[in-house]
Design an enzyme around this catalytic site. Structure first.
Site, PDB file in Angstrom:
ATOM      1  CD  GLN A   1      -2.837   1.319   2.381  1.00 41.93           C
ATOM      2  OE1 GLN A   1      -3.440   2.346   2.597  1.00 41.93           O
ATOM      3  NE2 GLN A   1      -3.031   0.253   3.134  1.00 41.93           N
TER       4      GLN A   1
ATOM      5  CB  VAL B   1       7.319  -1.415   9.226  1.00 40.59           C
ATOM      6  CG1 VAL B   1       6.168  -0.521   9.648  1.00 40.59           C
ATOM      7  CG2 VAL B   1       8.374  -1.440  10.335  1.00 40.59           C
TER       8      VAL B   1
ATOM      9  CD  GLU C   1      -1.760   2.108   8.301  1.00 44.29           C
ATOM     10  OE1 GLU C   1      -1.586   2.364   7.109  1.00 44.29           O
ATOM     11  OE2 GLU C   1      -1.809   2.986   9.172  1.00 44.29           O
TER      12      GLU C   1
ATOM     13  CG  ASP D   1       0.516   0.921   4.689  1.00 45.48           C
ATOM     14  OD1 ASP D   1       1.720   0.900   4.971  1.00 45.48           O
ATOM     15  OD2 ASP D   1      -0.213  -0.074   4.772  1.00 45.48           O
TER      16      ASP D   1
ATOM     17  N   GLY E   1      -7.674  20.517  18.945  1.00 48.58           N
ATOM     18  CA  GLY E   1      -7.306  21.937  18.949  1.00 48.58           C
ATOM     19  C   GLY E   1      -7.753  22.640  20.208  1.00 48.58           C
ATOM     20  N   GLY E   2      -7.810  23.939  20.169  1.00 51.93           N
ATOM     21  CA  GLY E   2      -8.169  24.723  21.342  1.00 51.93           C
ATOM     22  C   GLY E   2      -9.682  24.886  21.509  1.00 51.93           C
TER      23      GLY E   2
HETATM   24  N1  COA Z   1      11.945  -9.558  -9.406  1.00 53.95           N
HETATM   25  C1  COA Z   1      12.665 -10.308  -8.556  1.00 53.95           C
HETATM   26  N2  COA Z   1      12.525 -10.230  -7.222  1.00 53.95           N
HETATM   27  C2  COA Z   1      11.622  -9.374  -6.755  1.00 53.95           C
HETATM   28  C3  COA Z   1      10.830  -8.586  -7.591  1.00 53.95           C
HETATM   29  C4  COA Z   1      11.030  -8.704  -8.982  1.00 53.95           C
HETATM   30  N3  COA Z   1      10.310  -8.013  -9.852  1.00 53.95           N
HETATM   31  N4  COA Z   1      10.015  -7.833  -6.822  1.00 53.95           N
HETATM   32  C5  COA Z   1      10.277  -8.149  -5.550  1.00 53.95           C
HETATM   33  N5  COA Z   1      11.251  -9.088  -5.500  1.00 53.95           N
HETATM   34  C6  COA Z   1      11.836  -9.699  -4.330  1.00 53.95           C
HETATM   35  C7  COA Z   1      12.667  -8.760  -3.514  1.00 53.95           C
HETATM   36  O1  COA Z   1      13.932  -8.629  -4.076  1.00 53.95           O
HETATM   37  C8  COA Z   1      12.673  -9.448  -2.166  1.00 53.95           C
HETATM   38  O2  COA Z   1      13.622 -10.489  -2.201  1.00 53.95           O
HETATM   39  P1  COA Z   1      14.694 -10.782  -1.014  1.00 53.95           P
HETATM   40  O3  COA Z   1      13.907 -11.009   0.205  1.00 53.95           O
HETATM   41  O4  COA Z   1      15.408 -12.013  -1.524  1.00 53.95           O
HETATM   42  O5  COA Z   1      15.559  -9.626  -0.898  1.00 53.95           O
HETATM   43  C9  COA Z   1      11.319 -10.086  -2.114  1.00 53.95           C
HETATM   44  O6  COA Z   1      10.818 -10.091  -3.440  1.00 53.95           O
HETATM   45  C10 COA Z   1      10.218  -9.423  -1.305  1.00 53.95           C
HETATM   46  O7  COA Z   1      10.571  -8.296  -0.708  1.00 53.95           O
HETATM   47  P2  COA Z   1      10.025  -7.855   0.710  1.00 53.95           P
HETATM   48  O8  COA Z   1       9.958  -6.394   0.662  1.00 53.95           O
HETATM   49  O9  COA Z   1      10.868  -8.459   1.789  1.00 53.95           O
HETATM   50  O10 COA Z   1       8.526  -8.440   0.803  1.00 53.95           O
HETATM   51  P3  COA Z   1       7.740  -9.051   2.054  1.00 53.95           P
HETATM   52  O11 COA Z   1       6.411  -9.434   1.522  1.00 53.95           O
HETATM   53  O12 COA Z   1       8.488 -10.104   2.777  1.00 53.95           O
HETATM   54  O13 COA Z   1       7.587  -7.807   3.064  1.00 53.95           O
HETATM   55  C11 COA Z   1       6.891  -5.596   3.721  1.00 53.95           C
HETATM   56  C12 COA Z   1       6.595  -6.840   2.879  1.00 53.95           C
HETATM   57  C13 COA Z   1       5.854  -4.565   3.380  1.00 53.95           C
HETATM   58  C14 COA Z   1       6.807  -5.953   5.217  1.00 53.95           C
HETATM   59  C15 COA Z   1       8.302  -5.082   3.388  1.00 53.95           C
HETATM   60  O14 COA Z   1       8.402  -4.897   2.007  1.00 53.95           O
HETATM   61  C16 COA Z   1       8.643  -3.764   4.088  1.00 53.95           C
HETATM   62  O15 COA Z   1       8.931  -3.733   5.290  1.00 53.95           O
HETATM   63  N6  COA Z   1       8.657  -2.669   3.314  1.00 53.95           N
HETATM   64  C17 COA Z   1       9.016  -1.362   3.792  1.00 53.95           C
HETATM   65  C18 COA Z   1       7.933  -0.750   4.633  1.00 53.95           C
HETATM   66  C19 COA Z   1       6.619  -0.680   3.928  1.00 53.95           C
HETATM   67  O16 COA Z   1       6.481  -0.119   2.863  1.00 53.95           O
HETATM   68  N7  COA Z   1       5.601  -1.196   4.614  1.00 53.95           N
HETATM   69  C20 COA Z   1       4.237  -0.961   4.234  1.00 53.95           C
HETATM   70  C21 COA Z   1       3.736  -1.843   3.228  1.00 53.95           C
HETATM   71  S1  COA Z   1       2.106  -1.291   2.848  1.00 53.95           S
END
Ligand code: COA
Length: 415
Positions: free
Chosen positions: A17, A137, A139, A168, A247-248
């Protein structure tokens, strides 16, 4: 060049998101947003909270309007080459992967900057530098760590997270502002830069009035406009304020006619000082206008509970919409508690383009959000979210790839 951001190319490497909110805003303003997704699965939200089997979820479609979708496996050598072409081709890369994921893909800031020194790299992370910088992290984690949860809810209950996705969507909005600011600076510096919007920081920015109150509490040990005053004891941290106005001008949520069966038959009522005499007249308490126990805002702070209880006797005799109409005649600030059903059906929100309907090849016509920010010279036309990989070939051709190259990429699983 009929839109504010026409000509700006965004390499959208976001998911879920926070990041997609940012790039959707930029797309609404006219940027060409190319969303890069993993072949086969795409953004995880396509399949989450589905209401129609096999059809991209509303979660996905509401966050990815006006974008193009390219599938690309960035972890294959040829996929990486395509990604690097896109980096050379675009102005901005936006990502919100877990900390370290970009580097693991070989896309450090130094590498991107070398490939395209004008590229702006916008990132959402849960936390900025510090003890939690490596954490994943979502939301509600941000709402908790940014001060929203500890200050939301009622004093005799646990912390509460808000339905507004301030962690988000709130962070996405912050990042979008950072990106357009960096684009502006690039017009005279000629250089790209990194733009970081940590979710904790964005939530805190939105909770700044509570940081204000923390300092007031430390100095005075009391917060006069909080419901704990004058009877309760204050601790050393800002307490949850229930529905007290930030607010106030004291405010509270009051029951309206029908509250016994309708969970949203309520109105937010603000006893703004300037209209206090009008409030007294409306509720039939003219005597309070000159009574020294009620006449000044300071004096009223000691009696907020009985004051709101008396006003509520009046609001309970009206529907929230009747109360709104009467109160607005007197310029008394108030607001109906609108359900999502009422918002979805609101003709004015549709007229302004904040709630819109769009067509979708597999979902059909459906309701979605429009751009809440209105530019008079760059009106937003909301178009549907793309299907997975809908524009892969189109974008590859724009990058100079021929039919044979596309076939090769496909046979190797790179797209
Ligand atoms: N081609 C190849 N690999 C891809 C890809 C693509 N097109 N798109 C994504 N990937 C891979 C990434 O390289 C990553 O691989 P790695 O773990 O080997 O490094 C993997 O897919 C997924 O990445 P990740 O971000 O760890 O996803 P997740 O589902 O485990 O975690 C979150 C999700 C949101 C918790 C995490 O992305 C995060 O903390 N993001 C930052 C904070 C954030 O935006 N949070 C709010 C989300 S609404």
């Amino acid at each position: 060049m009929d839109k504010a951001l026409s000509g700006v190319r965004i390499l959208d490497f976001t998911h879920v998101q926070s990041g997609p909110t940012c790039t959707q805003l930029l797309a609404w303003f006219g940027a060409d947003v190319i969303k890069v997704e993993r072949p086969g699965e795409g953004d995880a939200t396509r399949g989450q909270l589905r209401d129609i089997p096999g059809v991209d979820s509303l979660y996905f479609t509401m966050l990815n309007h006006n974008k193009r979708s390219v599938t690309l496996n960035a972890k294959t050598p040829r996929g990486k080459q395509v990604l690097e072409s896109l980096i050379r081709h675009c102005d901005v890369l936006v990502e919100n992967f877990a900390p370290g994921a970009m580097e693991r893909m070989g896309l450090s800031w130094e590498h991107i900057h070398k490939l395209n020194p004008r590229m702006i790299v916008g990132s959402v992370k849960g936390f900025g530098p510090g003890r939690y910088e490596d954490c994943k992290v979502y939301e509600n984690v941000a709402q908790c760590a940014g001060g929203a949860a500890s200050t939301t809810g009622f004093d005799d209950g646990p912390p509460v997270v808000s339905g507004a996705q301030i962690g988000d969507s709130g962070t996405g909005l912050h990042l979008a502002l950072g990106i357009v600011t960096a684009l502006y600076q690039r017009t005279h510096s000629g250089r790209g830069q990194k733009v970081l919007a940590p979710m904790q920081d964005a939530v805190l920015n939105l909770c700044r009035v509570k940081l204000r109150d923390q300092q007031r509490l430390e100095r005075t040990h009391v917060l006069h406009e909080y419901p704990q005053y004058p009877d309760g004891r204050f601790g050393d941290a800002v307490p949850r304020a229930g529905n007290a106005s930030g607010g106030g001008q004291p405010g509270w949520i009051l029951r309206c006619k029908g509250w016994e069966t309708d969970p949203n038959a309520y109105i937010y009522f603000i006893t703004q000082a300037a209209v206090w005499p009008a409030v007294c007249r409306v509720i039939g308490e003219e005597g309070w206008i000159d009574d020294e126990a009620y006449a000044t805002p300071q004096a009223r702070l000691l009696h907020l509970k009985p004051i709101f209880a008396r006003i509520e006797q009046w609001t309970m005799s009206k529907t929230k919409f009747e109360a709104m109409e009467i109160l607005n005649e007197y310029d008394i600030p108030c607001g109906p508690i609108l359900s999502m059903k009422e918002i979805a059906e609101d003709p004015w929100l549709r007229k302004s383009g904040t709630v819109v309907e769009v067509d979708h090849p597999s979902r059909g016509r459906h309701l979605t959000v429009g751009n809440p920010i209105k530019l008079s010279d760059s009106p937003t036309e909301v178009t549907r979210a793309p299907l997975l990989g809908e524009h892969t070939e189109q974008v590859l051709k724009e990058l100079g790839y021929g039919d044979k190259d596309v076939e090769l990429l496909r046979s190797e699983g790179a797209i």
